[in-house]
Design an enzyme around this catalytic site. Structure first.
Site, PDB file in Angstrom:
ATOM      1  N   GLN A 198       0.842  -1.202   0.000  1.00 35.40           N
ATOM      2  CA  GLN A 198       0.000   0.000   0.000  1.00 35.40           C
ATOM      3  C   GLN A 198       0.878   1.253   0.000  1.00 35.40           C
ATOM      4  O   GLN A 198       1.696   1.443   0.912  1.00 35.40           O
ATOM      5  CB  GLN A 198      -0.920   0.014   1.211  1.00 35.40           C
ATOM      6  CG  GLN A 198      -1.941  -1.113   1.234  1.00 35.40           C
ATOM      7  CD  GLN A 198      -1.491  -2.303   2.031  1.00 35.40           C
ATOM      8  OE1 GLN A 198      -0.306  -2.668   2.016  1.00 35.40           O
ATOM      9  NE2 GLN A 198      -2.422  -2.937   2.737  1.00 35.40           N
ATOM     10  N   ASP A 206      -5.893  -2.706  -6.470  1.00 37.81           N
ATOM     11  CA  ASP A 206      -6.855  -1.784  -5.864  1.00 37.81           C
ATOM     12  C   ASP A 206      -6.425  -0.334  -6.071  1.00 37.81           C
ATOM     13  O   ASP A 206      -6.536   0.492  -5.157  1.00 37.81           O
ATOM     14  CB  ASP A 206      -6.997  -2.053  -4.363  1.00 37.81           C
ATOM     15  CG  ASP A 206      -7.337  -3.503  -4.053  1.00 37.81           C
ATOM     16  OD1 ASP A 206      -7.962  -4.159  -4.885  1.00 37.81           O
ATOM     17  OD2 ASP A 206      -6.967  -3.969  -2.949  1.00 37.81           O
ATOM     18  N   ARG A 261     -12.922  -5.676  -7.092  1.00 38.19           N
ATOM     19  CA  ARG A 261     -13.258  -6.664  -6.066  1.00 38.19           C
ATOM     20  C   ARG A 261     -13.927  -5.915  -4.913  1.00 38.19           C
ATOM     21  O   ARG A 261     -13.665  -4.719  -4.685  1.00 38.19           O
ATOM     22  CB  ARG A 261     -12.019  -7.430  -5.591  1.00 38.19           C
ATOM     23  CG  ARG A 261     -10.928  -6.607  -4.948  1.00 38.19           C
ATOM     24  CD  ARG A 261      -9.844  -7.527  -4.396  1.00 38.19           C
ATOM     25  NE  ARG A 261      -8.712  -6.778  -3.831  1.00 38.19           N
ATOM     26  CZ  ARG A 261      -7.818  -7.312  -2.999  1.00 38.19           C
ATOM     27  NH1 ARG A 261      -7.926  -8.571  -2.619  1.00 38.19           N
ATOM     28  NH2 ARG A 261      -6.799  -6.595  -2.544  1.00 38.19           N
TER      29      ARG A 261
END
Length: 563
Positions: A354, A398, A466
């Site tokens: 991240q 993501d 997702r």
């Protein structure tokens, strides 16, 4: 934050006020005893609670309100929500003190400090909601339901973000304590407030008032003879008319030719109590710095010399011990923030996990001709309404995510090469409650492989989305989707479990390209939707575009562009 003063359609007000007050008046005139009043009250409560997920909580909260005016019910549930947020904020303070000297869990203090900041933001949203309801009649409150849901949705975003920050086993113990004693209540009561506001239409129909009205935007788009919205300030009109000839308040340049050499100095030069649009020009250069635009710095416009020339860069990342929310190179908490012709980067690489390049929390934020470059979690559309046009957004896992109400138009969505054990997912939306007005919509974009991925694009698995949270929402309209997208299109949050697949909403309409074939999409996805269903995700219903995007000087497509 808006102060709750609402301008709405005169015709709609007359209809709603006249019929609703008239009906309530009839009820009151015929209420010759307490029994009749009680029946009227119970009917009103029943109508508002029929669509609530937690009907018992709904009846418990608004059942004791001594009124048949639905405005009072909205007021009560928002005030109860504020009480839960205050309790959670106090608890996070207490836990921060208890764990201030912890050396075994260095991330604990970061997570708790983030919770304190997020819960303070939640209080601001609820304060705005309380003011709106208290200062307006029922008709105005009903007409302003999109605004109320926008603020309440942000409260859920902050509550969820607080919980997201706890990662290790030790941190999870504190998270559990905070969640059980306060954060769960914040979620329950905010969800109820969203259900009640969303139930106002049911209330009207329950009274037999089939007005067929849709709550309009906060401000209607009345246009003057020059084509500008009538509510737009003279300064903003001049700004739009000047086009490229923007006159900045300050100039940032690394070579010393401006007032400041760093972007942060330029942003922090925002004068106290400034009125109007504060304009910052950042000359070409690579600015290696970490920036947060304070929520007090409203109406800021920052622009550069192009997204390949003016670059703000950083490399904070989760892998090296920074919480996701804090990895952002550039963050803005301010309402009405605009960025043009500038790039935001996080260069931590796929191995950094991240690593956010841009995090946006402020309402009515807009980006034009910008680039957001990273790998995992590149663009954190954290909360509120956000608009992106002619942008370039790149990443791996993501890489467009968050809890905001996000519309991305006419942009390039560039999928990069991940680590060998990773797969790519474009969107991970955090909608956690059914009536949150949030999700990520891509319209007329191109979803494509980056040059370094191109040769391996058919073997590296890439998915459209997702479901990060229970009601995750991602909608793809009129995009050109490359052949890198897997036929199933979507995967559960944590395969092989089917977490968050029961109520997620992944939908497609009028997409083209080899990756747009939806015949083999995952069974939990909505798949191809009708034009009528897709229309609810266009600029006006989705982000109330006409009420604020024109003031940014950025064009937008109000309808379908191809279908």
């Amino acid at each position: 934050m808006a102060n709750g003063k609402i301008i709405v359609s005169g015709v709609s007000i007359i209809l709603v006020v006249g019929v609703v007050i008239g009906t309530i008046g009839i009820i009151n005139n015929n209420s010759n005893n307490n029994n009749t009043q009680l029946k009227s009250h119970n009917k009103a409560v029943e109508q508002l609670c029929q669509n609530a997920d937690d009907k018992k909580l709904c009846h418990d909260v608004i059942g004791n309100v001594n009124s048949t005016d639905p405005k009072e019910y909205v007021s009560e549930v928002v005030k109860k929500t504020m009480d839960t947020v205050i309790k959670a904020a106090n608890m996070s303070d207490t836990l921060s003190v208890e764990h201030a000297s912890s050396t075994t869990e260095p991330g604990m203090k970061m997570a708790l400090d983030d919770c304190k900041d997020l819960l303070q933001s939640a209080m601001h949203e609820l304060e705005a909601s309380i003011n709106l309801v208290s200062e307006n009649n029922f008709a105005n409150v009903y007409q302003s339901s999109a605004e109320l849901k926008n603020w309440l949705g942000a409260v859920i975003a902050y509550q969820q973000s607080c919980m997201d920050g706890f990662d290790t086993d030790g941190e999870k113990k504190v998270q559990s304590q905070l969640q059980t004693d306060s954060l769960d209540s914040v979620g329950q009561f905010t969800a109820l407030a969203l259900d009640v506001v969303s139930g106002l239409s049911h209330f009207l129909s329950g009274l037999g008032l089939n007005l067929n009205l849709k709550p309009p935007s906060r401000r209607l788009l009345d246009v003057d003879e020059e084509g500008y919205p009538t509510w737009m300030s003279a300064a903003d009109r001049k700004l739009l008319q000047d086009g490229e000839n923007l006159k900045p308040n300050v100039v940032v340049a690394q070579d010393g030719s401006g007032q400041f050499k760093t972007v942060l100095e330029g942003i922090n030069s925002y004068p106290k109590n400034f009125q109007g649009r504060y304009i910052i020009y950042v000359k070409a250069g690579v600015y290696d710095e970490y920036i947060t635009v304070d929520k007090k710095f409203k109406n800021m416009l920052i622009y550069g010399d192009g997204n390949t020339k003016t670059i703000i860069t950083g490399r904070k990342n989760f892998h090296e011990g920074t919480k996701t929310m804090r990895t952002s190179t550039f963050s803005s908490n301010a309402d009405d923030f605009i960025a043009k012709s500038i790039a935001f980067e996080n260069t931590a690489g796929a191995e950094g996990h991240q690593a956010v390049a841009l995090r946006i929390q402020g309402d009515r934020s807009a980006f034009f001709d910008c680039a957001m470059r990273g790998y995992q979690d590149t663009l954190y559309a954290h909360a509120h309404r956000q608009y992106y046009r002619n942008c370039e957004i790149s990443g791996t896992i993501d890489f467009i995510f968050g809890y905001g109400t996000t519309l991305i138009q006419n942009s390039k969505i560039i999928v990069r090469k991940p680590m060998s054990n990773q797969q790519n997912i474009v969107v991970a939306d955090g909608t956690d409650q059914k009536n949150m007005p949030s999700g990520i919509v891509l319209q007329n974009c191109e979803i494509m492989a980056a040059p370094e991925l191109f040769a391996d694009r058919l073997t590296v698995r890439t998915f459209l989305a997702r479901p990060w949270k229970a009601f995750s929402r991602a909608v793809f309209i009129e995009n050109e989707i490359g052949d890198l997208i897997q036929p199933q299109g979507y995967i559960p949050w944590n395969p092989p479990t089917e977490a968050n697949t029961d109520n997620c909403y992944f939908a497609e309409f009028a997409n083209t390209g080899p990756g747009s074939n939806a015949q083999a999409r995952a069974p939990f996805a909505k798949g191809i939707i009708s034009k009528d269903e897709a229309s609810q995700f266009l600029a006006e219903p989705w982000i109330q575009a006409s009420t604020w995007v024109p003031a940014t000087g950025i064009s937008y497509d109000a309808g379908f562009t191809k279908a």
